[in-house]
Every structure is written in C-alpha cells, then in structure tokens.
Design a protein around this motif. Structure first.
Motif, short mmCIF file in Angstrom:
data_model
loop_
_atom_site.label_atom_id
_atom_site.label_comp_id
_atom_site.label_asym_id
_atom_site.label_seq_id
_atom_site.Cartn_x
_atom_site.Cartn_y
_atom_site.Cartn_z
N GLU A 196 -16.86 45.50 128.42
CA GLU A 196 -18.12 44.76 128.43
C GLU A 196 -18.49 44.35 129.85
O GLU A 196 -19.65 44.42 130.25
CB GLU A 196 -18.05 43.54 127.52
CG GLU A 196 -19.33 42.74 127.44
CD GLU A 196 -20.51 43.48 126.80
OE1 GLU A 196 -21.61 42.91 126.78
OE2 GLU A 196 -20.36 44.63 126.32
N CYS A 197 -17.51 43.95 130.63
CA CYS A 197 -17.75 43.59 132.02
C CYS A 197 -18.36 44.77 132.78
O CYS A 197 -19.33 44.62 133.52
CB CYS A 197 -16.45 43.14 132.68
SG CYS A 197 -16.61 42.72 134.42
N THR A 198 -17.83 45.95 132.58
CA THR A 198 -18.35 47.15 133.23
C THR A 198 -19.80 47.39 132.83
O THR A 198 -20.64 47.71 133.68
CB THR A 198 -17.47 48.37 132.86
OG1 THR A 198 -16.15 48.13 133.35
CG2 THR A 198 -18.02 49.65 133.46
N ARG B 128 -19.05 40.10 138.80
CA ARG B 128 -17.74 39.65 138.31
C ARG B 128 -17.21 38.60 139.28
O ARG B 128 -17.19 38.82 140.49
CB ARG B 128 -16.78 40.83 138.23
CG ARG B 128 -15.42 40.47 137.70
CD ARG B 128 -14.48 41.67 137.80
NE ARG B 128 -13.19 41.36 137.28
CZ ARG B 128 -12.61 41.97 136.26
NH1 ARG B 128 -13.24 42.98 135.67
NH2 ARG B 128 -11.43 41.61 135.82
N VAL B 129 -16.76 37.47 138.74
CA VAL B 129 -16.24 36.39 139.58
C VAL B 129 -14.73 36.32 139.49
O VAL B 129 -14.04 36.33 140.52
CB VAL B 129 -16.87 35.03 139.17
CG1 VAL B 129 -16.24 33.88 139.97
CG2 VAL B 129 -18.38 35.06 139.36
N SER C 152 -7.65 35.68 127.24
CA SER C 152 -8.34 36.07 128.48
C SER C 152 -9.84 35.85 128.37
O SER C 152 -10.39 35.78 127.28
CB SER C 152 -8.07 37.54 128.79
OG SER C 152 -8.40 38.35 127.68
N CYS C 153 -10.46 35.73 129.52
CA CYS C 153 -11.92 35.77 129.63
C CYS C 153 -12.25 36.20 131.06
O CYS C 153 -11.40 36.12 131.95
CB CYS C 153 -12.58 34.44 129.27
SG CYS C 153 -12.46 33.16 130.51
N ILE C 154 -13.46 36.68 131.24
CA ILE C 154 -13.91 37.09 132.57
C ILE C 154 -15.11 36.24 132.93
O ILE C 154 -16.11 36.22 132.22
CB ILE C 154 -14.28 38.59 132.61
CG1 ILE C 154 -13.07 39.45 132.23
CG2 ILE C 154 -14.80 38.97 134.00
CD1 ILE C 154 -13.38 40.93 132.09
N VAL C 155 -14.99 35.51 134.03
CA VAL C 155 -16.09 34.70 134.53
C VAL C 155 -17.02 35.62 135.31
O VAL C 155 -16.57 36.40 136.15
CB VAL C 155 -15.57 33.56 135.44
CG1 VAL C 155 -16.73 32.72 135.96
CG2 VAL C 155 -14.54 32.70 134.71
N MET C 156 -18.32 35.52 135.01
CA MET C 156 -19.31 36.37 135.66
C MET C 156 -20.52 35.54 136.06
O MET C 156 -20.60 34.35 135.71
CB MET C 156 -19.73 37.52 134.73
CG MET C 156 -18.57 38.41 134.31
SD MET C 156 -19.07 39.88 133.40
CE MET C 156 -19.74 40.87 134.75
N ASN D 217 -26.22 32.44 137.80
CA ASN D 217 -25.78 31.51 136.74
C ASN D 217 -24.47 32.03 136.13
O ASN D 217 -24.39 33.18 135.73
CB ASN D 217 -26.84 31.40 135.65
CG ASN D 217 -28.13 30.83 136.18
OD1 ASN D 217 -28.15 29.73 136.70
ND2 ASN D 217 -29.20 31.61 136.07
N GLU D 218 -23.48 31.16 136.06
CA GLU D 218 -22.19 31.56 135.52
C GLU D 218 -22.25 31.73 134.01
O GLU D 218 -22.96 31.03 133.31
CB GLU D 218 -21.11 30.51 135.84
CG GLU D 218 -20.79 30.36 137.29
CD GLU D 218 -21.68 29.37 138.03
OE1 GLU D 218 -22.51 28.70 137.40
OE2 GLU D 218 -21.55 29.28 139.26
N PHE D 219 -21.47 32.69 133.52
CA PHE D 219 -21.24 32.88 132.10
C PHE D 219 -19.88 33.54 131.96
O PHE D 219 -19.30 34.00 132.93
CB PHE D 219 -22.36 33.70 131.43
CG PHE D 219 -22.44 35.15 131.83
CD1 PHE D 219 -21.86 36.14 131.05
CD2 PHE D 219 -23.12 35.52 132.97
CE1 PHE D 219 -21.95 37.47 131.40
CE2 PHE D 219 -23.23 36.87 133.33
CZ PHE D 219 -22.64 37.84 132.55
N CYS D 220 -19.35 33.52 130.76
CA CYS D 220 -18.05 34.13 130.53
C CYS D 220 -18.17 35.26 129.50
O CYS D 220 -18.89 35.14 128.52
CB CYS D 220 -17.04 33.11 129.99
SG CYS D 220 -16.56 31.88 131.21
N VAL D 221 -17.45 36.33 129.75
CA VAL D 221 -17.24 37.37 128.75
C VAL D 221 -15.94 36.96 128.08
O VAL D 221 -14.89 36.91 128.71
CB VAL D 221 -17.15 38.77 129.38
CG1 VAL D 221 -16.80 39.80 128.34
CG2 VAL D 221 -18.47 39.12 130.06
#
Length: 142
Positions: free
Chosen positions: A106-108, A117-118, A127-131, A137-141
């Motif tokens: 999903e990040c890709t 990607r942060v 796990s989660c990916i901060v983006m 504006n920050e959000f998380c996957v």
C-alpha cells in the motif's frame, strides 16, 4: 440525549481540490456532483468572487459508510505535526511478515500518488508506516 451518527473530517490546506483528489485515490472516495444548476465544479467556481474560487472541495465515500472529507483553503502553511491524523487501515487482522508486506504494498501505491514515506514502525509483530500526503499532513498506513 441523542448521539451523533455522522461527522466529517476537515483538512486545512493550500490547494483543496488537489488534496481532495489525492485522498479520493487513497481511500476510493469520489467527488460529489456539483451543486444543482452546474455541469461542472469549474462552472460553479466561475460564479464565485475571485477570493472565494477554489476555496474548498470535498469527497465522499461512495458506499455512504465513511465520513465526508472536507478541504478548506487557509492562508498559512503547515508548520508543526498534526494533532489528529488518519489511519489507512489495510492490514487489519494481519500480523508479522504478512502484515508488513501488505503495508509495504500500500505504501508503494501511495508513493506513486505523491505521498511521502516518513518512517516504518515495526516491533517484529505489529507495524505501521508513517507517511505524509501531498501537502505534508501526516497519516499512517496501518
């Protein structure tokens, strides 16, 4: 006492339509039809005074389940971390490597839309990916 059944999430931003269309792609949301009497949103905006044109935009969940997202133009830029952020829930029920692979996929996809990607937060199980979206504006996957 009644309870609230619906709410919308409002984003302050510089370019409401651009950010709204980004989130439509992220979430599978749609742009609502322009107001009655207008064929397009451009037609609607053309009737507004110059200072009001393109001052807001919105998108909605086509299933009617998720909240409406509203984007309003503000003069100041973002300067600090969000106090509230969205979690894009793509890994619900998954753990470990399976979850991580789903989040990475999903990040890709989101990177191709202009997200940034942060940081990956991963403890070997959860796990989660901060983006960040296209305006930072920050959000998380998640």
């Amino acid at each position: 006492m009644s309870s609230i059944k619906q709410f919308q999430v409002t984003f302050d931003c510089a370019q409401p339509e651009r950010v709204a269309r980004f989130w439509c792609e992220v979430l599978g949301y749609v742009v609502p039809q322009p107001p009655e009497g207008f064929d397009t949103w451009d037609d609607y905006n053309a009737t507004k005074p110059a200072e009001e044109r393109d001052s807001w935009f919105a998108c909605t969940d086509p299933s009617g389940v998720g909240p409406r997202l509203y984007f309003q133009r503000v003069p100041e830029g973002k300067v600090v971390k969000n106090r509230l952020h969205l979690d894009v829930r793509v890994g619900t029920g998954l753990v470990g490597e399976e979850r991580l692979a789903t989040l990475e996929a999903e990040c890709t996809r989101l990177l191709a839309l202009g997200a940034v990607r942060v940081q990956l937060l991963y403890d070997g199980h959860d796990s989660c990916i901060v983006m960040q979206d296209i305006e930072g504006n920050e959000f998380c996957v998640d």
